[in-house]
Design a protein around this motif. Structure first.
Motif, PDB file in Angstrom:
ATOM      1  N   LYS A   1       3.589  33.143   6.910  1.00 42.88           N
ATOM      2  CA  LYS A   1       4.001  34.096   7.942  1.00 42.88           C
ATOM      3  C   LYS A   1       4.068  33.500   9.347  1.00 42.88           C
ATOM      4  CE  LYS A   1       4.059  37.561   5.046  1.00 42.88           C
ATOM      5  NZ  LYS A   1       5.159  37.574   4.167  1.00 42.88           N
ATOM      6  N   GLY A   2       4.190  32.204   9.455  1.00 44.88           N
ATOM      7  CA  GLY A   2       4.353  31.589  10.763  1.00 44.88           C
ATOM      8  C   GLY A   2       3.041  31.197  11.417  1.00 44.88           C
ATOM      9  N   LEU A   3       3.174  30.735  12.645  1.00 46.40           N
ATOM     10  CA  LEU A   3       2.021  30.283  13.422  1.00 46.40           C
ATOM     11  C   LEU A   3       1.964  31.019  14.745  1.00 46.40           C
ATOM     12  CD1 LEU A   3       2.413  26.402  13.060  1.00 46.40           C
ATOM     13  CD2 LEU A   3       0.763  27.838  11.894  1.00 46.40           C
ATOM     14  N   LYS A   4       0.751  31.217  15.255  1.00 49.99           N
ATOM     15  CA  LYS A   4       0.562  31.796  16.578  1.00 49.99           C
ATOM     16  C   LYS A   4       0.201  30.651  17.519  1.00 49.99           C
ATOM     17  CE  LYS A   4      -1.898  35.505  16.866  1.00 49.99           C
ATOM     18  NZ  LYS A   4      -3.020  36.471  16.994  1.00 49.99           N
ATOM     19  N   GLU A   5       1.001  30.466  18.558  1.00 50.01           N
ATOM     20  CA  GLU A   5       0.756  29.417  19.548  1.00 50.01           C
ATOM     21  C   GLU A   5       0.703  30.060  20.923  1.00 50.01           C
ATOM     22  OE1 GLU A   5       3.029  25.577  17.778  1.00 50.01           O
ATOM     23  OE2 GLU A   5       4.293  27.072  18.705  1.00 50.01           O
ATOM     24  N   TYR A   6       0.159  29.328  21.867  1.00 47.50           N
ATOM     25  CA  TYR A   6       0.137  29.784  23.253  1.00 47.50           C
ATOM     26  C   TYR A   6       0.888  28.782  24.107  1.00 47.50           C
ATOM     27  CZ  TYR A   6      -3.234  33.256  21.843  1.00 47.50           C
ATOM     28  OH  TYR A   6      -3.838  34.328  21.216  1.00 47.50           O
ATOM     29  N   VAL A   7       1.904  29.268  24.794  1.00 47.12           N
ATOM     30  CA  VAL A   7       2.695  28.438  25.689  1.00 47.12           C
ATOM     31  C   VAL A   7       2.550  29.007  27.090  1.00 47.12           C
ATOM     32  CG1 VAL A   7       5.015  27.597  26.216  1.00 47.12           C
ATOM     33  CG2 VAL A   7       4.332  27.927  23.833  1.00 47.12           C
ATOM     34  N   ARG A   8       1.950  28.207  27.974  1.00 49.90           N
ATOM     35  CA  ARG A   8       1.711  28.635  29.357  1.00 49.90           C
ATOM     36  C   ARG A   8       0.981  29.975  29.417  1.00 49.90           C
ATOM     37  NH1 ARG A   8       7.592  26.991  31.622  1.00 49.90           N
ATOM     38  NH2 ARG A   8       7.303  24.743  31.420  1.00 49.90           N
ATOM     39  N   GLY A   9       0.029  30.137  28.517  1.00 53.48           N
ATOM     40  CA  GLY A   9      -0.787  31.344  28.512  1.00 53.48           C
ATOM     41  C   GLY A   9      -0.171  32.529  27.792  1.00 53.48           C
ATOM     42  N   GLN A  10       1.065  32.396  27.335  1.00 51.80           N
ATOM     43  CA  GLN A  10       1.729  33.489  26.629  1.00 51.80           C
ATOM     44  C   GLN A  10       1.677  33.255  25.125  1.00 51.80           C
ATOM     45  OE1 GLN A  10       3.130  36.286  27.927  1.00 51.80           O
ATOM     46  NE2 GLN A  10       2.349  35.642  29.919  1.00 51.80           N
ATOM     47  N   GLU A  11       1.372  34.299  24.390  1.00 50.89           N
ATOM     48  CA  GLU A  11       1.334  34.183  22.933  1.00 50.89           C
ATOM     49  C   GLU A  11       2.754  34.118  22.384  1.00 50.89           C
ATOM     50  OE1 GLU A  11      -1.501  36.602  20.482  1.00 50.89           O
ATOM     51  OE2 GLU A  11       0.395  37.437  19.755  1.00 50.89           O
TER      52      GLU A  11
END
Length: 113
Positions: free
Chosen positions: A41-51
């Motif tokens: 089901k994908g990955l959860k990442e944080y880019v510049r503080g945004q999910e």
């Protein structure tokens, strides 16, 4: 003849290529970079503080066309190398092949593989 198609993790490609070259009795393979999702089901990442949720993950699709008596050998090789028992290991599909023709020589069937 059968087409064996495996969707595997990217980091397993080099090990699989080495094993195919040194252990398998097949004359070649096709490798394609693909994107997909399944149980992971994908990955959860944080880019510049945004999910950011990435639902399509990069994978590698490896295809072989082999004689019927070599299918189990290829399946065993793929499973031995690519199975980590974690979600995201991939899938293997086996399809029947009606005909193979080598364009250069017009050879058909097993001679064309």
């Amino acid at each position: 003849m059968k087409k064996v198609e495996a969707i595997i993790q990217q980091e397993k490609l080099e090990e699989l290529k080495y094993a195919i070259d040194h252990e398998a009795e097949t004359s070649g393979m096709t490798v394609t970079q693909v994107l997909g999702c399944g149980q992971q089901k994908g990955l959860k990442e944080y880019v510049r503080g945004q999910e950011v949720i990435t639902t399509l993950l990069p994978k590698i699709k490896v295809s072989f066309v082999v004689n019927d008596d070599k299918v189990e050998d290829i399946l065993t090789l793929i499973l031995d190398i690519c199975q980590t028992e974690e979600v995201g290991d991939g899938k293997i599909f086996v399809y029947p092949i009606e005909e193979v023709i080598r364009i250069r020589t017009r050879e058909r069937g097993i001679k064309a593989i």
